[in-house]
Enzyme design. Sequence first.
Site, PDB file in Angstrom:
ATOM      1  N   TYR A 195      46.678  37.607  32.637  1.00 52.73           N
ATOM      2  CA  TYR A 195      45.929  38.611  33.394  1.00 52.73           C
ATOM      3  C   TYR A 195      46.874  39.380  34.318  1.00 52.73           C
ATOM      4  O   TYR A 195      46.837  40.619  34.373  1.00 52.73           O
ATOM      5  CB  TYR A 195      44.828  37.937  34.210  1.00 52.73           C
ATOM      6  CG  TYR A 195      44.076  38.889  35.115  1.00 52.73           C
ATOM      7  CD1 TYR A 195      43.236  39.864  34.588  1.00 52.73           C
ATOM      8  CD2 TYR A 195      44.219  38.826  36.503  1.00 52.73           C
ATOM      9  CE1 TYR A 195      42.561  40.746  35.413  1.00 52.73           C
ATOM     10  CE2 TYR A 195      43.544  39.704  37.337  1.00 52.73           C
ATOM     11  CZ  TYR A 195      42.717  40.664  36.788  1.00 52.73           C
ATOM     12  OH  TYR A 195      42.054  41.542  37.614  1.00 52.73           O
ATOM     13  N   THR A 208      31.926  40.871  40.953  1.00 49.54           N
ATOM     14  CA  THR A 208      31.558  41.352  39.621  1.00 49.54           C
ATOM     15  C   THR A 208      31.573  40.178  38.646  1.00 49.54           C
ATOM     16  O   THR A 208      31.948  39.062  38.993  1.00 49.54           O
ATOM     17  CB  THR A 208      32.538  42.433  39.117  1.00 49.54           C
ATOM     18  OG1 THR A 208      33.802  41.821  38.822  1.00 49.54           O
ATOM     19  CG2 THR A 208      32.742  43.529  40.156  1.00 49.54           C
ATOM     20  N   LYS A 235      47.958  43.497  34.183  1.00 54.30           N
ATOM     21  CA  LYS A 235      47.723  44.417  35.294  1.00 54.30           C
ATOM     22  C   LYS A 235      49.017  45.078  35.760  1.00 54.30           C
ATOM     23  O   LYS A 235      49.018  46.237  36.202  1.00 54.30           O
ATOM     24  CB  LYS A 235      47.032  43.678  36.443  1.00 54.30           C
ATOM     25  CG  LYS A 235      45.554  43.417  36.175  1.00 54.30           C
ATOM     26  CD  LYS A 235      44.800  44.725  35.968  1.00 54.30           C
ATOM     27  CE  LYS A 235      43.335  44.555  35.658  1.00 54.30           C
ATOM     28  NZ  LYS A 235      42.639  45.842  35.486  1.00 54.30           N
TER      29      LYS A 235
END
Length: 326
Positions: A207, A244, A211
């Site tokens: 991850y 989220t 990014k």
Amino acid sequence: MISSIIFRLVSAIKLYLLGLKVLVIQLFSKRFKLPVMPRQDGKVAIVTGGGRGIGYEVARHMSKLGVHVIIACRDEQQGLASIRRIYKEYNEAKVEFKKLDLASLQSIRQFVQSFKERDLPLNILINNAGVMLVPESCTENGFEVHFAVNYLGHFLLTLLLLDTLKLSGKSDNFSRVVNVSSSAHRNGEIRLDDLNSRQCYSAHAAYCHSKLAQLLFSSHLHRELEQGGFPVSSCAVDPGVVATSLYRHLWTPLRLAHGVVARLLFRTPTEGAATVLYAALSPALEGECGGGYWANGCRDVTTPLTFDPQIQQLLWETSHKFLVPQ
């Protein structure tokens, strides 16, 4: 085996410690409130992952300002539901759903072809969709999922739409590409010989790597556009720690605590969308004032690696090679 376990453990601890640090800073910082933005009638925007979370809030707000918004996401049911919610709140909205699976290069190409056949302008591209901490897996094209969805899919989407963005921009009204990034890029590395994390896999590390790649692309693209004199800017935005669905793949103990912690300490999707909207719409970021890395409504400083032109160029070239049909 042992080294792999240690790598995964260290990667996870580093990411969670970084998240804790960012959360503490966020708690003691004044939250950015989006200023009143001017009407954007006549403009067209594509928002990836616009069916929920930050993407939905971005689409909803831009619709109220007169933007023709195309919500591009994989889940048709979710995308159509988001449109209904926007229409219910603002019945004059120009908003639609188009299916886009960023894990599939074919889906991306089909989406772009369908969009271009309509001969619409494209003034704003919000590369928002993303995945986080998903179990190890590959896409139909053989790419590691974080790398594919967070970075390579958006890389291809942006390149295929770049000519339309250039034609839609004007010297006093630039088209804008906004990449929704993450502070996790600070833990990322770019291993050009192993961008798919095959040598040693950690969902947490993958991850972070994706990014960082996204941020390097955003910076390199802006420099290329600036040098070419094109009326398009590219920037990256860190929305902060936002409540989220991205966190559904957290370690089980953390996932159990997440619901309570998120309600108390995380930003809401509306708050997380504020800087994204600012980067996409603000007259203060017009022309030469665009670009860069933004967090909490301000231009922010990030790691030196992010702006290393050599790494940017090598990643750019390697990414192009991935997209050439074999």
